[in-house]
Design a protein around this motif. Structure first.
Motif, PDB file in Angstrom:
ATOM      1  N   VAL A 137       0.834  -1.203   0.000  1.00  0.00           N
ATOM      2  CA  VAL A 137       0.000   0.000   0.000  1.00  0.00           C
ATOM      3  C   VAL A 137       0.867   1.251   0.000  1.00  0.00           C
ATOM      4  CG1 VAL A 137      -1.669   1.332   1.342  1.00  0.00           C
ATOM      5  CG2 VAL A 137      -1.970  -1.127   1.079  1.00  0.00           C
ATOM      6  N   ILE A 138       1.927   1.266   0.793  1.00  0.00           N
ATOM      7  CA  ILE A 138       2.826   2.425   0.826  1.00  0.00           C
ATOM      8  C   ILE A 138       3.413   2.680  -0.553  1.00  0.00           C
ATOM      9  CG2 ILE A 138       5.025   3.281   1.728  1.00  0.00           C
ATOM     10  CD1 ILE A 138       4.348   1.866   4.372  1.00  0.00           C
ATOM     11  N   PHE A 139       3.850   1.630  -1.220  1.00  0.00           N
ATOM     12  CA  PHE A 139       4.423   1.766  -2.559  1.00  0.00           C
ATOM     13  C   PHE A 139       3.391   2.298  -3.548  1.00  0.00           C
ATOM     14  CE2 PHE A 139       5.396  -0.921  -6.523  1.00  0.00           C
ATOM     15  CZ  PHE A 139       6.031   0.139  -7.157  1.00  0.00           C
ATOM     16  N   VAL A 140       2.214   1.673  -3.571  1.00  0.00           N
ATOM     17  CA  VAL A 140       1.187   2.047  -4.540  1.00  0.00           C
ATOM     18  C   VAL A 140       0.674   3.462  -4.304  1.00  0.00           C
ATOM     19  CG1 VAL A 140      -1.162   1.495  -5.322  1.00  0.00           C
ATOM     20  CG2 VAL A 140       0.505  -0.336  -4.999  1.00  0.00           C
ATOM     21  N   LYS A 141       0.625   3.878  -3.043  1.00  0.00           N
ATOM     22  CA  LYS A 141       0.082   5.197  -2.711  1.00  0.00           C
ATOM     23  C   LYS A 141       1.124   6.311  -2.766  1.00  0.00           C
ATOM     24  CE  LYS A 141      -3.483   6.151  -1.448  1.00  0.00           C
ATOM     25  NZ  LYS A 141      -4.621   6.709  -2.223  1.00  0.00           N
ATOM     26  N   GLY A 142       2.277   6.044  -3.363  1.00  0.00           N
ATOM     27  CA  GLY A 142       3.250   7.112  -3.560  1.00  0.00           C
ATOM     28  C   GLY A 142       4.312   7.186  -2.497  1.00  0.00           C
ATOM     29  N   ASN A 143       4.642   6.031  -1.889  1.00  0.00           N
ATOM     30  CA  ASN A 143       5.762   5.898  -0.942  1.00  0.00           C
ATOM     31  C   ASN A 143       5.461   6.446   0.449  1.00  0.00           C
ATOM     32  OD1 ASN A 143       7.275   4.812  -3.097  1.00  0.00           O
ATOM     33  ND2 ASN A 143       7.845   6.882  -3.733  1.00  0.00           N
ATOM     34  N   CYS A 144       4.222   6.836   0.686  1.00  0.00           N
ATOM     35  CA  CYS A 144       3.870   7.398   1.984  1.00  0.00           C
ATOM     36  C   CYS A 144       2.368   7.226   2.188  1.00  0.00           C
ATOM     37  CB  CYS A 144       4.251   8.871   2.022  1.00  0.00           C
ATOM     38  SG  CYS A 144       3.914   9.669   3.592  1.00  0.00           S
ATOM     39  N   VAL A 145       1.976   6.712   3.361  1.00  0.00           N
ATOM     40  CA  VAL A 145       0.564   6.458   3.645  1.00  0.00           C
ATOM     41  C   VAL A 145       0.198   7.052   4.993  1.00  0.00           C
ATOM     42  CG1 VAL A 145      -1.191   4.685   4.041  1.00  0.00           C
ATOM     43  CG2 VAL A 145       0.518   4.343   2.273  1.00  0.00           C
ATOM     44  N   SER A 146      -0.956   7.678   5.049  1.00  0.00           N
ATOM     45  CA  SER A 146      -1.387   8.302   6.294  1.00  0.00           C
ATOM     46  C   SER A 146      -1.763   7.257   7.335  1.00  0.00           C
ATOM     47  CB  SER A 146      -2.599   9.208   6.044  1.00  0.00           C
ATOM     48  OG  SER A 146      -3.747   8.428   5.748  1.00  0.00           O
ATOM     49  N   GLU A 147      -1.710   7.676   8.583  1.00  0.00           N
ATOM     50  CA  GLU A 147      -2.120   6.832   9.694  1.00  0.00           C
ATOM     51  C   GLU A 147      -3.569   6.382   9.513  1.00  0.00           C
ATOM     52  OE1 GLU A 147      -1.173   7.317  14.360  1.00  0.00           O
ATOM     53  OE2 GLU A 147      -2.553   8.813  13.557  1.00  0.00           O
ATOM     54  N   GLU A 148      -4.416   7.266   8.993  1.00  0.00           N
ATOM     55  CA  GLU A 148      -5.829   6.945   8.790  1.00  0.00           C
ATOM     56  C   GLU A 148      -6.005   5.828   7.762  1.00  0.00           C
ATOM     57  OE1 GLU A 148      -5.367  10.762  10.647  1.00  0.00           O
ATOM     58  OE2 GLU A 148      -4.567  10.018   8.732  1.00  0.00           O
ATOM     59  N   TRP A 202       8.350   3.140   4.067  1.00  0.00           N
ATOM     60  CA  TRP A 202       9.215   1.968   4.184  1.00  0.00           C
ATOM     61  C   TRP A 202      10.369   2.305   5.122  1.00  0.00           C
ATOM     62  CZ3 TRP A 202      10.529  -1.329  -0.708  1.00  0.00           C
ATOM     63  CH2 TRP A 202       9.338  -1.844  -1.258  1.00  0.00           C
ATOM     64  N   GLY A 203      10.704   1.381   5.990  1.00  0.00           N
ATOM     65  CA  GLY A 203      11.861   1.548   6.846  1.00  0.00           C
ATOM     66  C   GLY A 203      13.131   1.072   6.149  1.00  0.00           C
ATOM     67  N   PRO A 204      14.299   1.332   6.751  1.00  0.00           N
ATOM     68  CA  PRO A 204      15.567   0.956   6.119  1.00  0.00           C
ATOM     69  C   PRO A 204      15.706  -0.540   5.880  1.00  0.00           C
ATOM     70  CG  PRO A 204      15.891   1.670   8.403  1.00  0.00           C
ATOM     71  CD  PRO A 204      14.496   2.035   8.031  1.00  0.00           C
ATOM     72  N   ARG A 205      15.141  -1.349   6.752  1.00  0.00           N
ATOM     73  CA  ARG A 205      15.253  -2.794   6.565  1.00  0.00           C
ATOM     74  C   ARG A 205      14.427  -3.269   5.373  1.00  0.00           C
ATOM     75  NH1 ARG A 205      13.836  -7.341  11.166  1.00  0.00           N
ATOM     76  NH2 ARG A 205      14.043  -9.174   9.824  1.00  0.00           N
ATOM     77  N   ALA A 206      13.254  -2.703   5.187  1.00  0.00           N
ATOM     78  CA  ALA A 206      12.432  -3.046   4.021  1.00  0.00           C
ATOM     79  C   ALA A 206      13.181  -2.699   2.739  1.00  0.00           C
ATOM     80  CB  ALA A 206      11.091  -2.323   4.082  1.00  0.00           C
ATOM     81  N   LYS A 207      13.807  -1.537   2.730  1.00  0.00           N
ATOM     82  CA  LYS A 207      14.561  -1.108   1.539  1.00  0.00           C
ATOM     83  C   LYS A 207      15.758  -2.015   1.281  1.00  0.00           C
ATOM     84  CE  LYS A 207      13.325   3.768   2.213  1.00  0.00           C
ATOM     85  NZ  LYS A 207      13.832   5.116   2.548  1.00  0.00           N
ATOM     86  N   ALA A 208      16.358  -2.537   2.359  1.00  0.00           N
ATOM     87  CA  ALA A 208      17.539  -3.395   2.213  1.00  0.00           C
ATOM     88  C   ALA A 208      17.161  -4.805   1.761  1.00  0.00           C
ATOM     89  CB  ALA A 208      18.306  -3.450   3.533  1.00  0.00           C
ATOM     90  N   GLU A 209      16.021  -5.317   2.251  1.00  0.00           N
ATOM     91  CA  GLU A 209      15.674  -6.709   1.985  1.00  0.00           C
ATOM     92  C   GLU A 209      14.887  -6.904   0.689  1.00  0.00           C
ATOM     93  OE1 GLU A 209      15.498  -8.481   6.552  1.00  0.00           O
ATOM     94  OE2 GLU A 209      13.677  -8.409   5.350  1.00  0.00           O
ATOM     95  N   THR A 210      14.081  -5.928   0.310  1.00  0.00           N
ATOM     96  CA  THR A 210      13.274  -6.075  -0.897  1.00  0.00           C
ATOM     97  C   THR A 210      13.414  -4.820  -1.746  1.00  0.00           C
ATOM     98  OG1 THR A 210      11.104  -6.720  -1.744  1.00  0.00           O
ATOM     99  CG2 THR A 210      11.128  -5.169   0.117  1.00  0.00           C
ATOM    100  N   SER A 211      12.600  -4.701  -2.752  1.00  0.00           N
ATOM    101  CA  SER A 211      12.632  -3.523  -3.627  1.00  0.00           C
ATOM    102  C   SER A 211      11.232  -3.294  -4.171  1.00  0.00           C
ATOM    103  CB  SER A 211      13.611  -3.735  -4.790  1.00  0.00           C
ATOM    104  OG  SER A 211      13.125  -4.747  -5.668  1.00  0.00           O
ATOM    105  N   LYS A 212      11.020  -2.114  -4.699  1.00  0.00           N
ATOM    106  CA  LYS A 212       9.714  -1.808  -5.268  1.00  0.00           C
ATOM    107  C   LYS A 212       9.419  -2.679  -6.482  1.00  0.00           C
ATOM    108  CE  LYS A 212       9.654   2.886  -3.478  1.00  0.00           C
ATOM    109  NZ  LYS A 212       9.768   4.324  -3.766  1.00  0.00           N
ATOM    110  N   MET A 213      10.461  -3.046  -7.228  1.00  0.00           N
ATOM    111  CA  MET A 213      10.253  -3.913  -8.383  1.00  0.00           C
ATOM    112  C   MET A 213       9.792  -5.297  -7.937  1.00  0.00           C
ATOM    113  SD  MET A 213      10.118  -4.046 -11.623  1.00  0.00           S
ATOM    114  CE  MET A 213      11.096  -2.704 -12.314  1.00  0.00           C
TER     115      MET A 213
END
Length: 247
Positions: A137-148, A202-213
């Motif tokens: 969801v964070i990826f699809v919604k433009g790399n940032c998602v609201s708390e709501e 995304w946190g640093p670990r998500a970026k390190a372990e996976t990718s948007k692709m």
């Protein structure tokens, strides 16, 4: 819950559907969630495989048969097929048969996520697929998602049948504390917001372990489409792949 109900639950996520088919209400969270169907016959086996995955161990057919109720051994091929689909669609892990004659299987991380720190104890299954859904969801919604919006994702999960009870307060703590502590998510105040509002990245670990692709390829596989069917997301993911290769 039928598909029309799922679509109605996801209307708040469809603002970009005219720009990119992958952001339509038919291609987001409900579609990912409803692909993962876990019943009593498969849940124990899925949890067993997830623990094996964390330990980076091969799994044998004999071990899996030991987990499955003896009364269902004759149905093992069908159960195993469902489990493999669940591992792939729900957790981004392929179950691949090895070359050994002893029926061994390797658990291959298609998404790359290790899940270390969140596998173990109770509620293994809902914790892991919640992480994948939020990252998607964070990826699809433009790399940032609201708390709501994350709150809406959690409420959507409560409508899914055949799920273990994962209490709202426990889920919220898992998202805002556990996944943040494990660095899979970043949870921060929106700059200059008054009153304060909060958002997830995304946190640093998500970026390190996976990718948007990898996430896009997984999303496309779940929906049986080609990643290029989502041109905006594909171009964004490709740019980051190229940037990473240069660095």
């Amino acid at each position: 819950m039928d598909f029309s109900q799922s679509s109605q639950s996801s209307q708040s996520f469809s603002s970009e559907e005219e720009e990119d088919p992958c952001t339509s209400q038919h291609m987001l969270v409900p579609q990912i969630l409803r692909r993962v169907f876990i019943d009593d016959k498969t849940a124990k086996l899925v949890e067993f495989l997830l623990l094996k995955y964390q330990k980076k161990e091969l799994v044998t057919k004999a071990e899996m048969l030991h987990i499955v109720d003896h009364n269902y051994h004759e149905h093992f091929p069908l159960i195993f097929k469902r489990v493999c689909e669940c591992m792939c669609f729900g957790f981004g892990i392929d179950v691949r048969q090895g070359n050994s004659p002893s029926h061994t299987y390797d658990l291959v991380p298609v998404l790359g996520l290790t899940y270390k720190g969140i596998i173990g104890g109770d509620q293994i299954i809902p914790k892991i697929d919640l992480l994948i859904v939020i990252l998607t969801v964070i990826f699809v919604k433009g790399n940032c998602v609201s708390e709501e919006d994350i709150g809406k994702v959690l409420r959507m999960r409560t409508m899914l049948p055949k799920r273990k009870n994962f209490l709202n307060e426990v889920r919220w703590k898992f998202v805002t504390e556990d996944l943040v502590q494990e660095q899979y998510l970043e949870y921060r105040q929106v700059p200059n917001s008054d009153p304060a509002r909060y958002e997830f990245l995304w946190g640093p670990r998500a970026k390190a372990e996976t990718s948007k692709m990898k996430v896009l390829e997984h999303l496309a596989k779940v929906n049986k489409i080609h990643p290029r069917s989502c041109p905006i997301l594909f171009e964004q993911a490709l740019r980051e792949e190229l940037k990473a290769s240069v660095n």
